[in-house]
Design a protein around this motif. Sequence first.
Motif, mmCIF file in Angstrom:
data_model
loop_
_atom_site.group_PDB
_atom_site.id
_atom_site.type_symbol
_atom_site.label_atom_id
_atom_site.label_comp_id
_atom_site.label_asym_id
_atom_site.label_seq_id
_atom_site.Cartn_x
_atom_site.Cartn_y
_atom_site.Cartn_z
ATOM 1 N N ASP A 121 30.262 18.112 -21.507
ATOM 2 C CA ASP A 121 29.105 18.977 -21.700
ATOM 3 C C ASP A 121 29.001 20.130 -20.702
ATOM 4 O O ASP A 121 28.161 21.000 -20.871
ATOM 5 N N THR A 122 29.817 20.148 -19.663
ATOM 6 C CA THR A 122 29.756 21.267 -18.715
ATOM 7 C C THR A 122 31.134 21.899 -18.579
ATOM 8 O O THR A 122 32.164 21.267 -18.840
ATOM 9 N N TYR A 123 31.119 23.129 -18.132
ATOM 10 C CA TYR A 123 32.355 23.894 -17.978
ATOM 11 C C TYR A 123 33.304 23.206 -16.995
ATOM 12 O O TYR A 123 34.502 23.079 -17.246
ATOM 13 N N THR A 124 32.777 22.757 -15.868
ATOM 14 C CA THR A 124 33.649 22.156 -14.855
ATOM 15 C C THR A 124 34.236 20.842 -15.335
ATOM 16 O O THR A 124 35.403 20.546 -15.051
ATOM 17 N N GLU A 154 33.179 31.202 -14.038
ATOM 18 C CA GLU A 154 32.435 30.991 -15.280
ATOM 19 C C GLU A 154 31.651 29.673 -15.232
ATOM 20 O O GLU A 154 32.171 28.636 -14.853
ATOM 21 N N GLY A 155 30.406 29.758 -15.597
ATOM 22 C CA GLY A 155 29.582 28.567 -15.733
ATOM 23 C C GLY A 155 29.116 27.921 -14.438
ATOM 24 O O GLY A 155 28.392 26.934 -14.477
ATOM 25 N N VAL A 156 29.519 28.447 -13.284
ATOM 26 C CA VAL A 156 29.159 27.795 -12.024
ATOM 27 C C VAL A 156 27.645 27.744 -11.852
ATOM 28 O O VAL A 156 27.083 26.719 -11.460
ATOM 29 N N LYS A 157 26.958 28.816 -12.169
ATOM 30 C CA LYS A 157 25.504 28.862 -11.981
ATOM 31 C C LYS A 157 24.779 27.895 -12.914
ATOM 32 O O LYS A 157 23.659 27.487 -12.639
ATOM 33 N N GLU A 171 25.856 24.895 -13.616
ATOM 34 C CA GLU A 171 26.158 23.523 -13.224
ATOM 35 C C GLU A 171 24.973 22.918 -12.474
ATOM 36 O O GLU A 171 24.284 23.622 -11.732
ATOM 37 N N PRO A 172 24.730 21.606 -12.643
ATOM 38 C CA PRO A 172 23.648 20.958 -11.897
ATOM 39 C C PRO A 172 23.815 21.117 -10.378
ATOM 40 O O PRO A 172 22.842 21.296 -9.658
ATOM 41 N N ASP A 173 25.056 21.055 -9.906
ATOM 42 C CA ASP A 173 25.353 21.232 -8.486
ATOM 43 C C ASP A 173 26.522 22.206 -8.381
ATOM 44 O O ASP A 173 27.686 21.805 -8.453
ATOM 45 N N PRO A 174 26.234 23.513 -8.213
ATOM 46 C CA PRO A 174 27.300 24.517 -8.188
ATOM 47 C C PRO A 174 28.347 24.293 -7.098
ATOM 48 O O PRO A 174 29.528 24.562 -7.300
ATOM 49 N N VAL A 175 27.952 23.759 -5.953
ATOM 50 C CA VAL A 175 28.917 23.508 -4.874
ATOM 51 C C VAL A 175 29.857 22.369 -5.271
ATOM 52 O O VAL A 175 31.082 22.469 -5.093
ATOM 53 N N ALA A 176 29.320 21.302 -5.831
ATOM 54 C CA ALA A 176 30.177 20.207 -6.297
ATOM 55 C C ALA A 176 31.133 20.702 -7.378
ATOM 56 O O ALA A 176 32.303 20.307 -7.411
ATOM 57 N N ALA A 177 30.633 21.582 -8.249
ATOM 58 C CA ALA A 177 31.489 22.138 -9.300
ATOM 59 C C ALA A 177 32.658 22.905 -8.691
ATOM 60 O O ALA A 177 33.801 22.765 -9.142
ATOM 61 N N GLN A 178 32.386 23.696 -7.667
ATOM 62 C CA GLN A 178 33.467 24.438 -7.007
ATOM 63 C C GLN A 178 34.445 23.483 -6.327
ATOM 64 O O GLN A 178 35.658 23.681 -6.380
#
Length: 166
Positions: A70-73, A118-121, A123-130
């Motif tokens: 369900d999420t980009y990451t 893309e899609g980082v913003k 994400e529920p937790d953008p830092v975890a996504a990165q």
Amino acid sequence: MRRDELLDAAEGLLCDQGSDALTLAAVADRAGVSKGGLLYHFSTKEALIKAMAERLIGDFDELMAAQPYDTYTKRYLGATMAAIRSSRLRRWAVVTGASGNMFLLTPLREAMSRWHSEGVKDEPDPVAAQIVRLACEGLWDVASHDPSLHSEEELAALERRLLALL
């Protein structure tokens, strides 16, 4: 001969003989076409390398689109794991290694920028996504040098842990 068959021949040549062997004549010979037939599709070696990079980017985008997450990451992670588990990983290593000219890898740099922004913003937790996306890059790099380093069980454990971070 179709364009993809020529790209397959070039990638096969790179895998088997390395970047020094990548010449238009060698690709044409491997594909079983005349050099003119190859030149119809790719006027230079640089155009051939760029087309291989662009095809790999498209392949990864397709892998991402096929992921059920369900999420980009999460889709990025799933696509990375799918690439590691398939022959696609080797293709990336040989194609990117074929180019000593950074211009030829411009499509890859642009795709990498897109994949990591893309899609980082959203994400529920953008830092975890990165962190997960960067971990994917590390996994990819390690696996491209030693595909047998991680067993399927180890890859599954890594995937579960990275998913848990998200």
